[in-house]
Each structure stands twice: as structure tokens, then as C-alpha cells.
Design a protein around this motif. Structure first.
Motif, PDB file in Angstrom:
ATOM      1  N   GLY A 134       0.840  -1.182   0.000  1.00 57.38           N
ATOM      2  CA  GLY A 134       0.000   0.000   0.000  1.00 57.38           C
ATOM      3  C   GLY A 134       0.882   1.242   0.000  1.00 57.38           C
ATOM      4  N   ARG A 135       0.240   2.393   0.033  1.00 57.63           N
ATOM      5  CA  ARG A 135       0.980   3.655  -0.035  1.00 57.63           C
ATOM      6  C   ARG A 135       1.349   4.205   1.334  1.00 57.63           C
ATOM      7  NH1 ARG A 135      -1.243   7.177  -5.172  1.00 57.63           N
ATOM      8  NH2 ARG A 135      -0.994   5.514  -6.697  1.00 57.63           N
ATOM      9  N   GLY A 136       0.805   3.643   2.374  1.00 57.29           N
ATOM     10  CA  GLY A 136       1.195   4.037   3.711  1.00 57.29           C
ATOM     11  C   GLY A 136       0.244   5.016   4.375  1.00 57.29           C
ATOM     12  N   THR A 137       0.295   5.029   5.703  1.00 58.23           N
ATOM     13  CA  THR A 137      -0.472   5.981   6.504  1.00 58.23           C
ATOM     14  C   THR A 137       0.439   6.484   7.621  1.00 58.23           C
ATOM     15  OG1 THR A 137      -2.549   6.313   7.718  1.00 58.23           O
ATOM     16  CG2 THR A 137      -1.472   4.188   8.028  1.00 58.23           C
ATOM     17  N   GLN A 138       0.394   7.780   7.889  1.00 59.88           N
ATOM     18  CA  GLN A 138       1.344   8.406   8.807  1.00 59.88           C
ATOM     19  C   GLN A 138       0.845   8.372  10.247  1.00 59.88           C
ATOM     20  OE1 GLN A 138       4.453   9.645   8.193  1.00 59.88           O
ATOM     21  NE2 GLN A 138       4.636  10.056  10.395  1.00 59.88           N
ATOM     22  N   VAL A 139       1.721   7.935  11.137  1.00 60.95           N
ATOM     23  CA  VAL A 139       1.455   7.984  12.574  1.00 60.95           C
ATOM     24  C   VAL A 139       2.502   8.885  13.206  1.00 60.95           C
ATOM     25  CG1 VAL A 139       1.444   6.677  14.725  1.00 60.95           C
ATOM     26  CG2 VAL A 139       0.414   5.693  12.661  1.00 60.95           C
ATOM     27  N   THR A 140       2.048   9.890  13.935  1.00 58.81           N
ATOM     28  CA  THR A 140       2.952  10.806  14.619  1.00 58.81           C
ATOM     29  C   THR A 140       2.571  10.844  16.095  1.00 58.81           C
ATOM     30  OG1 THR A 140       3.161  12.166  12.630  1.00 58.81           O
ATOM     31  CG2 THR A 140       3.862  13.151  14.712  1.00 58.81           C
ATOM     32  N   VAL A 141       3.541  10.575  16.953  1.00 52.97           N
ATOM     33  CA  VAL A 141       3.303  10.525  18.391  1.00 52.97           C
ATOM     34  C   VAL A 141       4.139  11.606  19.072  1.00 52.97           C
ATOM     35  CG1 VAL A 141       3.293   9.090  20.452  1.00 52.97           C
ATOM     36  CG2 VAL A 141       2.954   8.040  18.208  1.00 52.97           C
ATOM     37  N   SER A 142       3.464  12.481  19.788  1.00 51.24           N
ATOM     38  CA  SER A 142       4.169  13.546  20.488  1.00 51.24           C
ATOM     39  C   SER A 142       4.241  13.228  21.976  1.00 51.24           C
ATOM     40  CB  SER A 142       3.454  14.877  20.260  1.00 51.24           C
ATOM     41  OG  SER A 142       2.110  14.798  20.683  1.00 51.24           O
ATOM     42  N   SER A 143       5.300  13.711  22.594  1.00 48.92           N
ATOM     43  CA  SER A 143       5.505  13.416  24.021  1.00 48.92           C
ATOM     44  C   SER A 143       4.841  14.464  24.894  1.00 48.92           C
ATOM     45  CB  SER A 143       7.001  13.376  24.320  1.00 48.92           C
ATOM     46  OG  SER A 143       7.614  14.585  23.940  1.00 48.92           O
TER      47      SER A 143
END
Length: 131
Positions: free
Chosen positions: A122-131
């Protein structure tokens, strides 16, 4: 005809949860090895989890055991990745991929999740985790 579409990526705070989904069609889903990989900024792609849709057998990378759960929905032809207790190190683009293990004469998935086995992505999906 290949069809893999990821969804569910988001920006979240550490400690939160996300559920990523990979929608496929019958051709791609049926009795295939379907896996999730991730690629963090400036790093190589790494395997996360894999499931054999023929019988539901799963394998996980050691780094995610206990926090990640891969599952399948046969009716919807979807493979999901539940991620709990997110940490900033989980920030990455998450990719869904698939291959038919019969290419190797077996009906099981490679525990090592060698990405060279996967011929559909697939083309991907973005996961961003902030502290």
C-alpha cells in the motif's frame, strides 16, 4: 488485481492508541500473508506484524510485542493493526503489504517477515506521536 489501502494514521499524544486498517480485495486478501511495516524518518523500513489470513496465525516483531495487535476481518477483507500505549518512537509511516505463501510452496507466513517476500504494497499511513 492488487488492492491495498491503509487508513487510520493520525497525530496523537504518547500513551494514546490508534487502529490502522488495511482494506484489500478478494484477490489480495484470500489465504495470503498480510503484514504491517513501518518506516521512521531517516530509518529503514522494519517489519511490525504479520497474519496469515488462511487461519489467523500471527507473528510480531519483538520490539512491539504486547502493544501491537494484528487482526483480520474476513467479511470486510481488512487487516487491522491496533497500537496501544503509543510512544514517540512509534512515529513512522506504516505500510500494509501482502504476498501469497504458495509462491514458496507453503501455507504459512515467514516469521522473520522478510520484506523481499512481499510483492504487494500500500501507499502508507502516517502515525505521529508527540511526548
Amino acid at each position: 488485481q492488487v488492492h491495498l489501502v491503509e487508513s487510520g494514521g493520525d497525530s496523537v499524544q504518547a500513551g494514546g492508541s490508534l487502529k490502522l486498517s488495511c482494506k484489500s480485495n478478494e484477490f489480495t486478501y484470500s489465504k495470503n500473508c498480510m503484514g504491517w511495516f513501518r518506516q521512521a524518518p531517516s530509518k529503514g523500513r522494519e517489519p511490525v506484524a504479520i497474519i496469515y489470513t488462511g487461519d489467523g496465525t500471527t507473528h510480531y516483531a519483538d520490539s512491539v510485542k504486547g502493544r501491537f495487535t494484528i487482526s483480520q476481518d474476513n467479511a470486510d477483507k481488512t487487516v487491522s493493526l491496533q497500537i496501544d500505549d503509543l510512544v514517540p518512537e512509534d512515529t513512522a509511516t506504516y505500510y500494509c503489504a501482502a504476498y501469497n505463501p504458495l509462491m514458496f510452496g507453503v501455507r504459512i507466513c515467514d516469521r522473520g517477515m522478510d520484506e523481499n517476500h512481499f510483492n504487494y504494497w500500500g501507499r502508507g499511513t502516517q502515525v505521529t506521536v508527540s511526548s
